[in-house]
Design a protein around this motif. Structure first.
Motif, PDB file in Angstrom:
ATOM      1  N   ALA A  55       1.726  14.496  22.375  1.00 39.69           N
ATOM      2  CA  ALA A  55       2.807  14.242  21.417  1.00 39.69           C
ATOM      3  C   ALA A  55       3.745  13.149  21.926  1.00 39.69           C
ATOM      4  O   ALA A  55       4.229  12.334  21.145  1.00 39.69           O
ATOM      5  N   LYS A  56       3.982  13.093  23.221  1.00 43.61           N
ATOM      6  CA  LYS A  56       4.860  12.070  23.786  1.00 43.61           C
ATOM      7  C   LYS A  56       4.294  10.682  23.534  1.00 43.61           C
ATOM      8  O   LYS A  56       5.018   9.764  23.147  1.00 43.61           O
ATOM      9  N   ASP A  57       2.982  10.510  23.694  1.00 41.14           N
ATOM     10  CA  ASP A  57       2.340   9.219  23.425  1.00 41.14           C
ATOM     11  C   ASP A  57       2.398   8.869  21.942  1.00 41.14           C
ATOM     12  O   ASP A  57       2.568   7.709  21.576  1.00 41.14           O
ATOM     13  N   LEU A  58       2.240   9.871  21.094  1.00 46.46           N
ATOM     14  CA  LEU A  58       2.286   9.647  19.651  1.00 46.46           C
ATOM     15  C   LEU A  58       3.651   9.125  19.214  1.00 46.46           C
ATOM     16  O   LEU A  58       3.753   8.250  18.357  1.00 46.46           O
ATOM     17  N   LEU A  59       4.709   9.611  19.814  1.00 39.24           N
ATOM     18  CA  LEU A  59       6.063   9.220  19.421  1.00 39.24           C
ATOM     19  C   LEU A  59       6.464   7.838  19.930  1.00 39.24           C
ATOM     20  O   LEU A  59       7.393   7.234  19.401  1.00 39.24           O
ATOM     21  N   LYS A  60       5.751   7.314  20.925  1.00 44.14           N
ATOM     22  CA  LYS A  60       6.051   5.968  21.420  1.00 44.14           C
ATOM     23  C   LYS A  60       5.806   4.963  20.302  1.00 44.14           C
ATOM     24  O   LYS A  60       4.726   4.887  19.737  1.00 44.14           O
ATOM     25  N   GLY A  61       6.801   4.201  19.967  1.00 45.41           N
ATOM     26  CA  GLY A  61       6.671   3.184  18.935  1.00 45.41           C
ATOM     27  C   GLY A  61       6.768   3.714  17.514  1.00 45.41           C
ATOM     28  O   GLY A  61       6.710   2.952  16.566  1.00 45.41           O
ATOM     29  N   ALA A  62       6.882   5.027  17.358  1.00 45.24           N
ATOM     30  CA  ALA A  62       6.994   5.604  16.014  1.00 45.24           C
ATOM     31  C   ALA A  62       8.405   5.417  15.478  1.00 45.24           C
ATOM     32  O   ALA A  62       9.367   5.324  16.242  1.00 45.24           O
ATOM     33  N   LYS A  63       8.531   5.340  14.170  1.00 42.41           N
ATOM     34  CA  LYS A  63       9.831   5.200  13.518  1.00 42.41           C
ATOM     35  C   LYS A  63       9.980   6.298  12.478  1.00 42.41           C
ATOM     36  O   LYS A  63       9.006   6.656  11.818  1.00 42.41           O
ATOM     37  N   LYS A  64      11.174   6.797  12.322  1.00 46.17           N
ATOM     38  CA  LYS A  64      11.453   7.802  11.300  1.00 46.17           C
ATOM     39  C   LYS A  64      11.428   7.139   9.927  1.00 46.17           C
ATOM     40  O   LYS A  64      11.884   6.002   9.772  1.00 46.17           O
ATOM     41  N   VAL A  65      10.894   7.851   8.950  1.00 43.80           N
ATOM     42  CA  VAL A  65      10.937   7.377   7.564  1.00 43.80           C
ATOM     43  C   VAL A  65      12.306   7.749   7.021  1.00 43.80           C
ATOM     44  O   VAL A  65      12.707   8.909   7.085  1.00 43.80           O
ATOM     45  N   PRO A  66      13.034   6.787   6.474  1.00 40.03           N
ATOM     46  CA  PRO A  66      14.362   7.105   5.942  1.00 40.03           C
ATOM     47  C   PRO A  66      14.270   8.066   4.760  1.00 40.03           C
ATOM     48  O   PRO A  66      13.328   8.013   3.969  1.00 40.03           O
ATOM     49  N   LYS A  67      15.247   8.957   4.664  1.00 39.93           N
ATOM     50  CA  LYS A  67      15.331   9.822   3.490  1.00 39.93           C
ATOM     51  C   LYS A  67      15.471   8.931   2.274  1.00 39.93           C
ATOM     52  O   LYS A  67      16.033   7.841   2.345  1.00 39.93           O
ATOM     53  N   GLY A  68      14.946   9.383   1.148  1.00 39.50           N
ATOM     54  CA  GLY A  68      15.024   8.588  -0.068  1.00 39.50           C
ATOM     55  C   GLY A  68      13.968   7.505  -0.159  1.00 39.50           C
ATOM     56  O   GLY A  68      14.128   6.543  -0.886  1.00 39.50           O
ATOM     57  N   THR A  69      12.861   7.651   0.600  1.00 41.33           N
ATOM     58  CA  THR A  69      11.788   6.667   0.565  1.00 41.33           C
ATOM     59  C   THR A  69      10.726   7.111  -0.429  1.00 41.33           C
ATOM     60  O   THR A  69      10.310   8.256  -0.430  1.00 41.33           O
ATOM     61  N   LEU A  70      10.291   6.190  -1.259  1.00 42.54           N
ATOM     62  CA  LEU A  70       9.254   6.426  -2.256  1.00 42.54           C
ATOM     63  C   LEU A  70       7.972   5.747  -1.792  1.00 42.54           C
ATOM     64  O   LEU A  70       8.004   4.587  -1.383  1.00 42.54           O
ATOM     65  N   PHE A  71       6.863   6.462  -1.799  1.00 47.02           N
ATOM     66  CA  PHE A  71       5.555   5.903  -1.474  1.00 47.02           C
ATOM     67  C   PHE A  71       4.735   5.881  -2.750  1.00 47.02           C
ATOM     68  O   PHE A  71       4.763   6.827  -3.532  1.00 47.02           O
ATOM     69  N   PHE A  72       3.997   4.801  -2.970  1.00 44.17           N
ATOM     70  CA  PHE A  72       3.146   4.733  -4.152  1.00 44.17           C
ATOM     71  C   PHE A  72       1.977   3.789  -3.920  1.00 44.17           C
ATOM     72  O   PHE A  72       2.046   2.893  -3.085  1.00 44.17           O
ATOM     73  N   MET A  73       0.905   4.035  -4.656  1.00 46.57           N
ATOM     74  CA  MET A  73      -0.284   3.202  -4.583  1.00 46.57           C
ATOM     75  C   MET A  73      -0.227   2.216  -5.730  1.00 46.57           C
ATOM     76  O   MET A  73      -0.077   2.606  -6.892  1.00 46.57           O
ATOM     77  N   GLY A  74      -0.312   0.928  -5.427  1.00 46.26           N
ATOM     78  CA  GLY A  74      -0.293  -0.103  -6.446  1.00 46.26           C
ATOM     79  C   GLY A  74      -1.637  -0.201  -7.156  1.00 46.26           C
ATOM     80  O   GLY A  74      -2.647   0.338  -6.690  1.00 46.26           O
ATOM     81  N   ALA A  75      -1.661  -0.898  -8.279  1.00 47.06           N
ATOM     82  CA  ALA A  75      -2.894  -1.083  -9.046  1.00 47.06           C
ATOM     83  C   ALA A  75      -3.965  -1.794  -8.225  1.00 47.06           C
ATOM     84  O   ALA A  75      -5.156  -1.662  -8.504  1.00 47.06           O
ATOM     85  N   ASN A  76      -3.549  -2.513  -7.188  1.00 45.96           N
ATOM     86  CA  ASN A  76      -4.485  -3.230  -6.322  1.00 45.96           C
ATOM     87  C   ASN A  76      -5.032  -2.360  -5.190  1.00 45.96           C
ATOM     88  O   ASN A  76      -5.756  -2.836  -4.331  1.00 45.96           O
ATOM     89  N   GLY A  77      -4.663  -1.058  -5.178  1.00 40.09           N
ATOM     90  CA  GLY A  77      -5.141  -0.149  -4.142  1.00 40.09           C
ATOM     91  C   GLY A  77      -4.345  -0.199  -2.860  1.00 40.09           C
ATOM     92  O   GLY A  77      -4.672   0.480  -1.896  1.00 40.09           O
ATOM     93  N   GLN A  78      -3.278  -0.977  -2.812  1.00 41.87           N
ATOM     94  CA  GLN A  78      -2.433  -1.108  -1.629  1.00 41.87           C
ATOM     95  C   GLN A  78      -1.354  -0.032  -1.654  1.00 41.87           C
ATOM     96  O   GLN A  78      -0.754   0.226  -2.689  1.00 41.87           O
ATOM     97  N   LEU A  79      -1.099   0.602  -0.506  1.00 38.09           N
ATOM     98  CA  LEU A  79      -0.029   1.585  -0.383  1.00 38.09           C
ATOM     99  C   LEU A  79       1.283   0.852  -0.156  1.00 38.09           C
ATOM    100  O   LEU A  79       1.364  -0.052   0.680  1.00 38.09           O
ATOM    101  N   TYR A  80       2.296   1.210  -0.923  1.00 35.35           N
ATOM    102  CA  TYR A  80       3.630   0.599  -0.814  1.00 35.35           C
ATOM    103  C   TYR A  80       4.672   1.669  -0.542  1.00 35.35           C
ATOM    104  O   TYR A  80       4.448   2.845  -0.798  1.00 35.35           O
ATOM    105  N   MET A  81       5.819   1.226  -0.050  1.00 39.76           N
ATOM    106  CA  MET A  81       6.979   2.098   0.091  1.00 39.76           C
ATOM    107  C   MET A  81       8.204   1.345  -0.387  1.00 39.76           C
ATOM    108  O   MET A  81       8.239   0.120  -0.352  1.00 39.76           O
TER     109      MET A  81
END
Length: 87
Positions: free
Chosen positions: A43-69
């Motif tokens: 878990a310590k290695d996993l957290l290296k370089g990780a960033k918290k996702v801000p509250k109020g973030t929307l994730f969606f898949m575009g018509a082109n198949g790309q994941l956006y936030m």
């Protein structure tokens, strides 16, 4: 901490997607999504370089198949979804 749920797809067969602290969710280089049960040994290695996702973030898949936030407002004042119909 209670799991967070979100609808993974629309329609009568919609199943909630449960975001759990013990699962890694991956959006791979090939555009596929995967999930893996995690252990605590590295878990310590996993957290290296990780960033918290801000509250109020929307994730969606575009018509082109790309994941956006997107951050910022995505709900109307009455709680309805600003960019289409709610589920």
């Amino acid at each position: 901490m209670a799991p967070v749920t979100a609808m993974a797809q629309q329609g009568p067969s919609s199943m909630p997607w449960e975001v759990s602290p013990d699962v890694a969710y991956i959006y791979g280089n090939d555009g596929k999504t995967l999930s893996y049960r995690m252990g605590t040994n590295n878990a310590k290695d996993l957290l290296k370089g990780a960033k918290k996702v801000p509250k109020g973030t929307l994730f969606f898949m575009g018509a082109n198949g790309q994941l956006y936030m997107r951050t910022g407002p995505y709900l109307e004042s009455d709680g309805s979804f600003k960019f289409g119909s709610g589920s």
